[in-house]
Design a protein around this motif. Sequence first.
Motif, PDB file in Angstrom:
ATOM      1  N   VAL A 101      29.854  43.526  51.630  1.00 52.05           N
ATOM      2  CA  VAL A 101      30.932  44.355  52.231  1.00 52.05           C
ATOM      3  C   VAL A 101      32.327  44.101  51.780  1.00 52.05           C
ATOM      4  O   VAL A 101      32.617  42.858  52.100  1.00 52.05           O
ATOM      5  N   ALA A 102      32.912  45.080  51.323  1.00 58.11           N
ATOM      6  CA  ALA A 102      34.320  44.558  50.947  1.00 58.11           C
ATOM      7  C   ALA A 102      34.979  45.672  52.015  1.00 58.11           C
ATOM      8  O   ALA A 102      34.910  47.070  51.593  1.00 58.11           O
ATOM      9  N   GLY A 103      36.032  45.184  52.685  1.00 58.24           N
ATOM     10  CA  GLY A 103      36.690  46.395  53.682  1.00 58.24           C
ATOM     11  C   GLY A 103      37.463  47.182  53.054  1.00 58.24           C
ATOM     12  O   GLY A 103      37.769  48.297  53.392  1.00 58.24           O
ATOM     13  N   GLU A 104      38.068  46.853  51.952  1.00 58.11           N
ATOM     14  CA  GLU A 104      39.002  47.956  51.114  1.00 58.11           C
ATOM     15  C   GLU A 104      38.512  48.074  49.738  1.00 58.11           C
ATOM     16  O   GLU A 104      37.830  49.002  49.456  1.00 58.11           O
ATOM     17  N   THR A 105      38.879  47.196  48.809  1.00 56.52           N
ATOM     18  CA  THR A 105      38.597  47.469  47.347  1.00 56.52           C
ATOM     19  C   THR A 105      37.439  46.654  46.703  1.00 56.52           C
ATOM     20  O   THR A 105      37.581  45.264  46.849  1.00 56.52           O
ATOM     21  N   MET A 106      36.788  46.947  45.786  1.00 57.71           N
ATOM     22  CA  MET A 106      35.839  46.091  45.275  1.00 57.71           C
ATOM     23  C   MET A 106      36.169  46.362  43.755  1.00 57.71           C
ATOM     24  O   MET A 106      36.061  47.497  43.235  1.00 57.71           O
ATOM     25  N   ASN A 107      36.751  45.258  42.717  1.00 57.70           N
ATOM     26  CA  ASN A 107      36.800  45.384  41.815  1.00 57.70           C
ATOM     27  C   ASN A 107      35.880  44.430  40.718  1.00 57.70           C
ATOM     28  O   ASN A 107      36.074  44.402  39.622  1.00 57.70           O
ATOM     29  N   GLY A 108      34.819  43.926  41.301  1.00 60.97           N
ATOM     30  CA  GLY A 108      33.971  43.318  40.447  1.00 60.97           C
ATOM     31  C   GLY A 108      32.605  43.916  40.493  1.00 60.97           C
ATOM     32  O   GLY A 108      32.456  45.147  40.041  1.00 60.97           O
ATOM     33  N   ILE A 109      31.641  42.981  40.667  1.00 58.07           N
ATOM     34  CA  ILE A 109      30.163  43.411  40.578  1.00 58.07           C
ATOM     35  C   ILE A 109      29.662  43.045  41.982  1.00 58.07           C
ATOM     36  O   ILE A 109      29.518  41.793  42.539  1.00 58.07           O
ATOM     37  N   GLN A 110      28.905  43.885  42.699  1.00 58.04           N
ATOM     38  CA  GLN A 110      28.139  43.587  43.707  1.00 58.04           C
ATOM     39  C   GLN A 110      26.689  43.848  43.655  1.00 58.04           C
ATOM     40  O   GLN A 110      26.278  44.778  43.045  1.00 58.04           O
ATOM     41  N   LEU A 111      26.029  42.766  44.015  1.00 56.59           N
ATOM     42  CA  LEU A 111      24.566  42.782  43.687  1.00 56.59           C
ATOM     43  C   LEU A 111      23.643  42.453  44.940  1.00 56.59           C
ATOM     44  O   LEU A 111      24.071  41.370  45.452  1.00 56.59           O
ATOM     45  N   THR A 112      22.608  43.241  45.468  1.00 57.32           N
ATOM     46  CA  THR A 112      22.177  42.937  46.490  1.00 57.32           C
ATOM     47  C   THR A 112      20.651  43.695  46.707  1.00 57.32           C
ATOM     48  O   THR A 112      20.437  44.611  45.743  1.00 57.32           O
TER      49      THR A 112
END
Length: 417
Positions: free
Chosen positions: A189-200
């Motif tokens: 969870v990113a409350g505002e901005t995600m600039n990379g890689i989320q893996l789940t």
Amino acid sequence: MKLNTIMISMFLSGCLLAGTTPFYAQVRNNKGLKKGVNLAVNITNKKKEPPRTYVNLGLISNYPCLNGVGLNVISSITHYHSQGFQVAGITNVTGLNATGFQFSGIANVTGKNTKGIAIAGLMNVNGNSMSGLGISALGNVAGLNENGISISGLINIAGRNSSGVNIAGLANITRRTQEGLIIGGLMNVAGETMNGIQLTSLLNVAGTKNNGVQLAGLGNIAVENRGLQLGIANYGEQNKGLQAGIANVSSQTSKGLQLGIVNISQDSAAHQIGCVNINPMTRVQMIVSSGNLNKINVAVRFKNRHTYTELGGGAFYLNTDYKLSASAFYRGGVYCSLLPRLELSADAGFYHIETLDNKHEGLPARLYALQPRINLEYRMGRKIGIFASGGYSWTRQYGHSRMFDHKATFEAGIVLF
């Protein structure tokens, strides 16, 4: 449960014996921690303010600053700064900043910033920021920023931003911005901005923008998707990037691309490639038809500006020697208007056929058919029309190259709505 109770009791006992608790690590006016019990041998320079301890060996230590090595059986408490090598059986607590290496059986607690390596049996807690490597069995917590590598068995939490590599068995949670590689067992969870890689394996969330890559076994959520969402289900209020999955949903602006089985957008200018594409311009119609192969069919057609798709099912007729079989089919095609009420279209369909009782007569239990067609449709009114189709059908058995049957087809029916 018994083991967890013992570990928590040891942690609290160590804090009490040391004359303080981790909550004092929230320093007020940079005055450090309160003085407490000191059962240790120290080599200290008292001429400096505050005094500097270079070597600390003991059971429980409570002193102003560490600039060297501290080894304690239960706990090590430094009121202000810790620089160097600090090891404790239960807890390391630093009032302000910790720099270097920290190892504890249960927890490392720092009032402000940690720079270096922090390894804890349960948790690493920082009032402000953690920069470097944090490893714990339960969690790593930073009141402001996590920068570097954070690895935990359950959860990593950053009160403001996180960057680098975050790996958690359960979840990575950042109040504002996530940058870098974020790997969570169940959720990121990113409350505002995600600039990379989320893996789940379960769910990725970007509270404001996804500018990077969201990869999830189940789903991805972003208010504004500017990057890639790849999962079974993807949602973005605004999709300005790429959504790829079984179901893709954009509830507002969609200037990007949706690639999946079912694509839904509230923007009529959306770019959609899939089996079912739905936007404000989509007309949903029901088709009832019959032909020389498809004896009784009912289908739903999703008709867009120049293209359409159909999902349906019915009875498939092999030949006079066999009983009726059941079929499910999908079609995709294009159309154009010849006259105000007359349309010409062309499509191709895939039929899955269950032969039912015919399998007892030596037929394969399942077949498939490919059918290209050309169609003429006449609109008799706003909500009703008729059509006639002609084409060709090739029927084969799954996994076999031999042709089971092939013949010309014709079909006619009505279009509702």
